[in-house]
Design a protein around this motif. Structure first.
Motif, PDB file in Angstrom:
ATOM      1  N   GLU A  12      36.084  46.010  36.029  1.00 52.21           N
ATOM      2  CA  GLU A  12      37.506  46.091  35.664  1.00 52.21           C
ATOM      3  C   GLU A  12      38.226  47.080  36.574  1.00 52.21           C
ATOM      4  N   GLU A  13      37.534  48.155  36.911  1.00 53.89           N
ATOM      5  CA  GLU A  13      38.112  49.126  37.856  1.00 53.89           C
ATOM      6  C   GLU A  13      38.328  48.484  39.223  1.00 53.89           C
ATOM      7  N   ALA A  14      37.351  47.682  39.647  1.00 51.45           N
ATOM      8  CA  ALA A  14      37.474  46.985  40.936  1.00 51.45           C
ATOM      9  C   ALA A  14      38.677  46.040  40.906  1.00 51.45           C
ATOM     10  N   LEU A  15      38.804  45.273  39.833  1.00 47.77           N
ATOM     11  CA  LEU A  15      39.922  44.324  39.727  1.00 47.77           C
ATOM     12  C   LEU A  15      41.269  45.045  39.727  1.00 47.77           C
ATOM     13  N   SER A  16      41.297  46.252  39.167  1.00 45.20           N
ATOM     14  CA  SER A  16      42.572  46.985  39.055  1.00 45.20           C
ATOM     15  C   SER A  16      43.134  47.392  40.427  1.00 45.20           C
ATOM     16  N   LYS A  17      42.282  47.343  41.456  1.00 45.40           N
ATOM     17  CA  LYS A  17      42.742  47.717  42.810  1.00 45.40           C
ATOM     18  C   LYS A  17      43.513  46.581  43.492  1.00 45.40           C
ATOM     19  N   TYR A  18      43.515  45.405  42.874  1.00 42.28           N
ATOM     20  CA  TYR A  18      44.101  44.222  43.506  1.00 42.28           C
ATOM     21  C   TYR A  18      45.182  43.624  42.612  1.00 42.28           C
ATOM     22  N   ASN A  19      46.134  42.937  43.244  1.00 42.55           N
ATOM     23  CA  ASN A  19      47.132  42.206  42.469  1.00 42.55           C
ATOM     24  C   ASN A  19      46.538  40.857  42.057  1.00 42.55           C
ATOM     25  N   THR A  20      46.204  40.734  40.779  1.00 41.89           N
ATOM     26  CA  THR A  20      45.646  39.470  40.300  1.00 41.89           C
ATOM     27  C   THR A  20      46.643  38.720  39.417  1.00 41.89           C
ATOM     28  N   THR A 189      44.007  28.564  37.254  1.00 41.83           N
ATOM     29  CA  THR A 189      45.164  29.334  37.739  1.00 41.83           C
ATOM     30  C   THR A 189      44.804  30.157  38.976  1.00 41.83           C
ATOM     31  N   ALA A 190      45.840  30.447  39.751  1.00 40.43           N
ATOM     32  CA  ALA A 190      45.666  31.292  40.937  1.00 40.43           C
ATOM     33  C   ALA A 190      45.145  32.671  40.535  1.00 40.43           C
ATOM     34  N   SER A 191      45.612  33.198  39.411  1.00 39.94           N
ATOM     35  CA  SER A 191      45.167  34.522  38.956  1.00 39.94           C
ATOM     36  C   SER A 191      43.668  34.524  38.664  1.00 39.94           C
ATOM     37  N   ASN A 192      43.182  33.482  37.996  1.00 39.79           N
ATOM     38  CA  ASN A 192      41.748  33.394  37.715  1.00 39.79           C
ATOM     39  C   ASN A 192      40.936  33.273  39.010  1.00 39.79           C
ATOM     40  N   ILE A 193      41.440  32.478  39.948  1.00 35.36           N
ATOM     41  CA  ILE A 193      40.726  32.293  41.223  1.00 35.36           C
ATOM     42  C   ILE A 193      40.643  33.622  41.975  1.00 35.36           C
ATOM     43  N   LYS A 194      41.729  34.391  41.941  1.00 31.96           N
ATOM     44  CA  LYS A 194      41.746  35.698  42.614  1.00 31.96           C
ATOM     45  C   LYS A 194      40.742  36.647  41.954  1.00 31.96           C
ATOM     46  N   ALA A 200      33.064  38.110  42.587  1.00 31.30           N
ATOM     47  CA  ALA A 200      31.938  37.554  43.352  1.00 31.30           C
ATOM     48  C   ALA A 200      31.619  38.412  44.566  1.00 31.30           C
ATOM     49  N   MET A 201      32.641  38.929  45.219  1.00 26.24           N
ATOM     50  CA  MET A 201      32.427  39.764  46.405  1.00 26.24           C
ATOM     51  C   MET A 201      31.847  41.121  46.020  1.00 26.24           C
ATOM     52  N   TYR A 202      32.406  41.742  44.988  1.00 28.10           N
ATOM     53  CA  TYR A 202      31.902  43.048  44.551  1.00 28.10           C
ATOM     54  C   TYR A 202      30.464  42.961  44.056  1.00 28.10           C
ATOM     55  N   ALA A 203      30.093  41.796  43.486  1.00 25.36           N
ATOM     56  CA  ALA A 203      28.753  41.645  42.918  1.00 25.36           C
ATOM     57  C   ALA A 203      27.694  41.297  43.960  1.00 25.36           C
ATOM     58  N   GLY A 204      28.119  41.063  45.223  1.00 27.51           N
ATOM     59  CA  GLY A 204      27.125  40.867  46.275  1.00 27.51           C
ATOM     60  C   GLY A 204      27.219  39.572  47.050  1.00 27.51           C
ATOM     61  N   GLY A 205      28.208  38.733  46.757  1.00 28.11           N
ATOM     62  CA  GLY A 205      28.367  37.494  47.523  1.00 28.11           C
ATOM     63  C   GLY A 205      28.705  37.777  48.975  1.00 28.11           C
ATOM     64  N   ASP A 206      28.052  37.059  49.887  1.00 24.50           N
ATOM     65  CA  ASP A 206      28.353  37.191  51.317  1.00 24.50           C
ATOM     66  C   ASP A 206      29.422  36.197  51.756  1.00 24.50           C
ATOM     67  N   TYR A 207      29.569  35.127  50.966  1.00 22.77           N
ATOM     68  CA  TYR A 207      30.613  34.117  51.156  1.00 22.77           C
ATOM     69  C   TYR A 207      31.154  33.779  49.771  1.00 22.77           C
TER      70      TYR A 207
END
Length: 300
Positions: A12-20, A189-194, A200-207
């Motif tokens: 949640e802290e990670a998400l708070s850094k971005y406009n979702t 929704t675009a918000s969910n996709i963001k 996915a990226m924070y959890a370790g996805g390379d793509y």
């Protein structure tokens, strides 16, 4: 006495850094503008040759067999001999049970062996099963792994559960790159996709990858635009470069040119290599080949 405020999770802290909080209409308009004003610049042979080298040639059929996958792989070997002046495909993508067949048959340097894993396409299995399948695919020769984000957990707000699943499968990949499929058609929704992209990226996805190709709608330019925005912002925040793969519903050369243009406009030249930009499609290979060679070719 005032109740303590619940501590936000690290995700949640990670998400708070971005406009979702995105507006779907604004996303549609931005994509329409890119398609109208920019795609024509990229409709040329050089880009089509590049796209040929970004294809992940994929067979994920119920009817796949060792014989059919062997023949599929041999086509990639033959392509290198028949069209030596063109880039070879980036990847052969198969189910994990065929990793060994592909890795033992493939003769072309630089073509990766990708396996869909983690109970593809639903991701509905015990985490122990998903981890075991991933580890076995790597052991049998997979050089890249494609997993599906647990969409049900995401839609029910269990972001920690989503990230834990992804992280555990990333551990099972070892040093092999892992793509996280968001199944954007289910996210709506675009918000969910963001949000899903960032998790996915924070959890370790390379793509991050749009879709499995097994559900409709699959990849869309709007989903691609939002995912590329997320990749750009994540790169600006962390310095970590993440790859992008649209997949499913890429039915024409123009579709591929639209995705290329979105990547170019949102992410820039640094992403325009066959390492960072992939196209999950098989039908596109013959279409591109026909346009490049100026005649109808059905090679694959």
């Amino acid at each position: 006495m005032k109740a303590a405020t619940p501590k936000a999770s690290k995700y949640e802290e990670a998400l708070s850094k971005y406009n979702t909080n995105l507006d779907d209409n604004e996303v549609r308009e931005a994509v329409k503008k890119i398609i109208t004003e920019k795609v024509h610049e990229n409709d040329n042979l050089d880009v089509k040759r590049f796209l040929m080298g970004s294809i992940e040639l994929t067979t994920l059929k119920t009817t796949d067999s060792e014989e059919s996958v062997l023949a599929f792989t041999e086509k990639v070997n033959e392509f290198d001999e028949a069209f030596g002046d063109l880039p070879h495909v980036a990847t052969i993508c198969v189910y994990p049970c065929f990793a060994k067949v592909v890795s033992e048959t493939l003769e072309v340097d630089g073509v990766e062996v990708a396996c869909v894993s983690g109970s593809f396409p639903s991701s509905q299995a015990l985490i122990e099963v998903k981890v075991a399948e991933t580890a076995l695919a790597v052991k049998d020769g997979a050089t890249e792994i494609d997993i599906v984000m647990p969409v049900g957990k995401f839609l029910s707000g269990d972001y920690e559960g989503v990230a834990d699943d992804i992280s555990e499968m990333k551990c099972a990949c070892g040093d092999k790159p892992m793509k996280v499929i968001l199944e954007t058609g289910c996210l709506k929704t675009a918000s969910n996709i963001k949000k899903a992209s960032i998790l996915a990226m924070y959890a370790g996805g390379d793509y991050i990858k749009t879709s499995t190709g097994k559900l409709e709608p699959a990849a869309t330019p709007e989903a691609a635009y939002v995912m590329c925005q997320a990749i750009k912002e994540y790169y600006d925040e962390t310095g970590i470069q993440i790859g992008f793969k649209p997949a499913g519903g890429i039915n024409s050369v123009m579709d591929a040119l639209i995705y290329y243009t979105i990547v170019k406009e949102v992410l820039g030249e640094k992403w325009l290599t066959n390492k960072w930009f992939r196209l999950g499609t098989s039908r596109l290979a013959n279409m591109l080949l026909s346009e490049i060679e100026g005649q109808q070719i059905k090679f694959f």
